[in-house]
Motif scaffolding. Structure first.
Motif, mmCIF file in Angstrom:
data_model
loop_
_atom_site.group_PDB
_atom_site.id
_atom_site.type_symbol
_atom_site.label_atom_id
_atom_site.label_comp_id
_atom_site.label_asym_id
_atom_site.label_seq_id
_atom_site.Cartn_x
_atom_site.Cartn_y
_atom_site.Cartn_z
ATOM 1 N N PRO A 150 3.415 7.337 -6.381
ATOM 2 C CA PRO A 150 4.847 7.051 -6.507
ATOM 3 C C PRO A 150 5.083 5.556 -6.755
ATOM 4 N N GLU A 151 6.242 5.247 -7.306
ATOM 5 C CA GLU A 151 6.568 3.820 -7.503
ATOM 6 C C GLU A 151 7.151 3.203 -6.241
ATOM 7 N N ILE A 152 7.721 4.052 -5.378
ATOM 8 C CA ILE A 152 8.227 3.582 -4.077
ATOM 9 C C ILE A 152 7.459 4.342 -2.996
ATOM 10 N N ASN A 153 6.881 3.615 -2.054
ATOM 11 C CA ASN A 153 6.156 4.250 -0.946
ATOM 12 C C ASN A 153 7.081 4.341 0.268
ATOM 13 N N LEU A 154 7.003 5.480 0.967
ATOM 14 C CA LEU A 154 7.877 5.662 2.138
ATOM 15 C C LEU A 154 7.070 6.111 3.351
ATOM 16 N N ALA A 155 7.409 5.538 4.512
ATOM 17 C CA ALA A 155 6.698 5.915 5.744
ATOM 18 C C ALA A 155 7.658 5.873 6.924
ATOM 19 N N TYR A 156 7.244 6.532 8.006
ATOM 20 C CA TYR A 156 7.992 6.482 9.258
ATOM 21 C C TYR A 156 7.109 5.846 10.321
ATOM 22 N N CYS A 157 7.629 4.853 11.030
ATOM 23 C CA CYS A 157 6.851 4.214 12.099
ATOM 24 C C CYS A 157 7.796 3.914 13.253
ATOM 25 N N PRO A 158 7.807 4.759 14.283
ATOM 26 C CA PRO A 158 8.796 4.586 15.346
ATOM 27 C C PRO A 158 8.533 3.358 16.192
ATOM 28 N N GLU A 159 9.626 2.716 16.614
ATOM 29 C CA GLU A 159 9.481 1.630 17.605
ATOM 30 C C GLU A 159 9.236 2.284 18.959
ATOM 31 N N ARG A 160 8.479 1.619 19.827
ATOM 32 C CA ARG A 160 8.185 2.196 21.150
ATOM 33 C C ARG A 160 8.260 1.144 22.249
ATOM 34 N N ARG A 182 -0.678 9.700 1.762
ATOM 35 C CA ARG A 182 -1.704 8.861 2.404
ATOM 36 C C ARG A 182 -1.548 7.401 2.002
ATOM 37 N N THR A 183 -1.249 7.196 0.708
ATOM 38 C CA THR A 183 -1.098 5.815 0.230
ATOM 39 C C THR A 183 0.098 5.155 0.905
ATOM 40 N N CYS A 184 1.168 5.934 1.075
ATOM 41 C CA CYS A 184 2.352 5.380 1.760
ATOM 42 C C CYS A 184 1.945 4.878 3.146
ATOM 43 N N ALA A 185 1.171 5.706 3.881
ATOM 44 C CA ALA A 185 0.761 5.331 5.235
ATOM 45 C C ALA A 185 -0.114 4.078 5.193
ATOM 46 N N LYS A 186 -1.014 4.038 4.228
ATOM 47 C CA LYS A 186 -1.921 2.892 4.108
ATOM 48 C C LYS A 186 -1.146 1.597 3.855
ATOM 49 N N ARG A 187 -0.145 1.709 2.990
ATOM 50 C CA ARG A 187 0.683 0.532 2.701
ATOM 51 C C ARG A 187 1.448 0.089 3.954
ATOM 52 N N ALA A 188 1.944 1.067 4.720
ATOM 53 C CA ALA A 188 2.704 0.727 5.929
ATOM 54 C C ALA A 188 1.783 0.094 6.980
ATOM 55 N N VAL A 189 0.544 0.596 7.080
ATOM 56 C CA VAL A 189 -0.406 0.004 8.043
ATOM 57 C C VAL A 189 -0.615 -1.472 7.696
ATOM 58 N N ALA A 190 -0.728 -1.772 6.406
ATOM 59 C CA ALA A 190 -0.935 -3.175 5.992
ATOM 60 C C ALA A 190 0.230 -4.045 6.461
ATOM 61 N N LEU A 191 1.433 -3.467 6.451
ATOM 62 C CA LEU A 191 2.599 -4.228 6.923
ATOM 63 C C LEU A 191 2.487 -4.486 8.432
ATOM 64 N N TYR A 192 2.187 -3.420 9.198
ATOM 65 C CA TYR A 192 2.173 -3.596 10.660
ATOM 66 C C TYR A 192 1.010 -4.471 11.115
ATOM 67 N N CYS A 200 -3.145 1.019 14.699
ATOM 68 C CA CYS A 200 -2.173 1.719 13.865
ATOM 69 C C CYS A 200 -2.750 3.103 13.577
ATOM 70 N N LEU A 201 -2.134 4.134 14.136
ATOM 71 C CA LEU A 201 -2.670 5.494 14.078
ATOM 72 C C LEU A 201 -1.960 6.247 12.958
ATOM 73 N N VAL A 202 -2.734 6.697 11.982
ATOM 74 C CA VAL A 202 -2.134 7.256 10.765
ATOM 75 C C VAL A 202 -1.940 8.770 10.861
ATOM 76 N N THR A 203 -0.754 9.217 10.443
ATOM 77 C CA THR A 203 -0.462 10.650 10.375
ATOM 78 C C THR A 203 0.572 10.878 9.266
ATOM 79 N N ASN A 204 1.155 12.097 9.214
ATOM 80 C CA ASN A 204 2.227 12.300 8.227
ATOM 81 C C ASN A 204 3.578 11.977 8.866
ATOM 82 N N ALA A 205 4.616 11.887 8.032
ATOM 83 C CA ALA A 205 5.917 11.406 8.516
ATOM 84 C C ALA A 205 6.523 12.353 9.562
#
Ligand code: SAJ
Length: 412
Positions: A150-160, A182-192, A200-205
């Motif tokens: 995709p051209e835009i990656n989307l992920a969910y990462c809850p605050e805790r 999976r790529t969306c999650a990978k990109r989000a992990v790089a941010l966190y 950073c524990l990877v799963t689906n949204a």
């Protein structure tokens, strides 16, 4: 793709600390908020919310130019959405803030951007967010259209994070990162990984969305168990605190603490998101909400039953915050109890809340805000509602002539 500029949409209890921490790591952060007041305060290098050390980090990151606040989104490499998701009447999740955030960022989205939702949300919200963005930007390709690339990656990462300890927990807590791909999650992990020291524990949204709701529902159900026990023990004339202490000596038992009810903006709200998604099956979770919501009334009944022994009792209510050692009075069961007692006119009400200067306006005419010493000197009945450190230190001889109703088990 590198993350040179990150935009945090929503500068509240989660968004502002997150924006400031990322900026403190040398990344350019654009904070976005619909409140011009919040924007102005942040740009002055100040925090508009109270959280230990937040002022210091905001001041230094604004001074170095790494953090700035604006009211209308600008282009960025990644967007973190941290806006409120309150309940509407009937315990239905109100998604309007997330939809508004999607509509606000859609015009500035560019190919290669990452969008992460942090707001506590019902299962399926990240998919909805992708749909809202796609409707606004048919020129861009979203995960739903092109799973692999995709051209835009989307992920969910809850605050805790725990209010009162946000800056530490933002860095040290593990994060659950759920990607739409999976790529969306990978990109989000790089941010966190810019600021998170935990894993950073990877799963689906969908699983990540449910994980957040599960954590707070787990706590709510366990507090409900303790609260129900406290009511049963009252009937059976058993000291619930001693009972729990003894039971917790069992190696596989760990009962939480009863209290006057469950407050705050998370534990008392998030379980309803699960109930709303599957009302037929979420029976225990729903019942726990009712048990915890019923506890303030139980406390009020206890006070009424005690007050009849006096002609015109002076009742000292210790604490108003939703939990110990914070100044946050919103959704507080202690405020609910005092509110109810105030309209019943069963005696003179004194309120001690060492963490606030001013009581909520509606209480001002009906109660007297005083110091702990003044309250103890005048009280017939001591009603302990919050286990603030000042109250945990009260020596028992000082209150031996008072009738004590201790909802937190600290004066026993
Ligand atoms: N409470 C009890 N008995 C207990 C523990 C808590 O009566 O044994 C009451 C408190 O007095 C308060 C309420 O429950 O009124 C909630 O307090 P809390 O300390 O359990 O939780 P919050 O609302 O401050 O923060 C929670 C945390 N969630 C969990 O611990 C699973 C935090 O990690 C989340 O990030 C936060 O909700 C959130 O934002 O969702």
């Amino acid at each position: 793709m590198s993350l040179k500029t990150i935009s945090v949409v929503g500068l509240g209890y989660i968004g502002l600390p997150t924006a400031a921490i990322i900026a403190s790591r040398g990344v350019n952060v654009i904070g976005v908020d619909v409140s011009q007041h919040a924007v102005d305060i942040v740009n002055q290098g100040k925090a508009h919310i109270i959280e230990p050390d937040l002022d210091i980090v905001v001041r230094s990151t604004v001074q170095t130019g790494k953090l700035k606040a604006i009211a209308k989104p600008e282009p960025a490499d990644a967007f973190i959405i941290a806006v409120p998701t309150p309940l509407k009447g009937n315990h239905e999740p109100d998604m309007s803030y997330i939809k508004a955030a999607a509509e606000a960022i859609a015009p500035v989205l560019e190919k290669g951007n990452l969008v992460v939702l942090e707001s506590t949300s019902p299962v399926g919200t990240t998919e909805k967010l992708a749909n809202w963005l796609a409707e606004a930007r048919p020129d861009l390709c979203f995960p739903r259209d092109a799973q692999d690339n995709p051209e835009i990656n989307l992920a969910y990462c809850p605050e805790r994070v725990l209010p009162g300890n946000v800056l530490q927990e933002l860095v040290s807590n593990d994060r659950v990162v759920g990607g739409l791909t999976r790529t969306c999650a990978k990109r989000a992990v790089a941010l966190y990984e810019i600021f998170v020291k935990g894993d950073c524990l990877v799963t689906n949204a969908r699983t990540a969305e449910m994980a957040k709701l599960t954590e707070n529902s787990y706590r709510d159900v366990n507090i409900a168990f303790a609260n129900e026990l406290s009511v049963i023990c009252d009937t059976l004339e058993i000291d619930v605190w001693e009972l729990i202490k003894l039971s917790n000596h069992h190696p596989r038992v760990n009962i939480l603490n009863p209290g006057p009810g469950v407050g705050g903006h998370c534990i008392a709200v998030d379980p309803w998101f699960i109930v709303h998604s599957d009302p037929k099956n979420a029976n225990l979770i729903k019942q726990a909400r009712h048990v915890n919501d019923g506890k303030p009334n139980f406390v009020v009944e206890k006070v009424i039953a005690s007050a009849v022994q006096y002609n015109s009792p002076v009742i000292a209510c210790l604490g108003l915050a939703f939990k110990a050692d914070i100044d946050d009075l919103r959704e507080s069961p202690a405020v609910e109890v005092v509110d109810k007692l105030a309209v019943m006119n069963i005696g003179r009400l004194l309120v001690v809340e060492p963490n606030v200067k001013k009581l909520p306006e509606r209480l001002e005419d009906n109660v007297v805000h005083c110091t702990l010493d003044e309250a103890i000197a005048q009280a017939d009945i001591i009603l302990l509602l919050v286990d603030h450190k000042e109250f945990r230190q009260i020596e028992s001889y000082r209150i031996e002539d008072c009738l004590v109703i201790d909802t937190r088990g600290v004066l026993c």
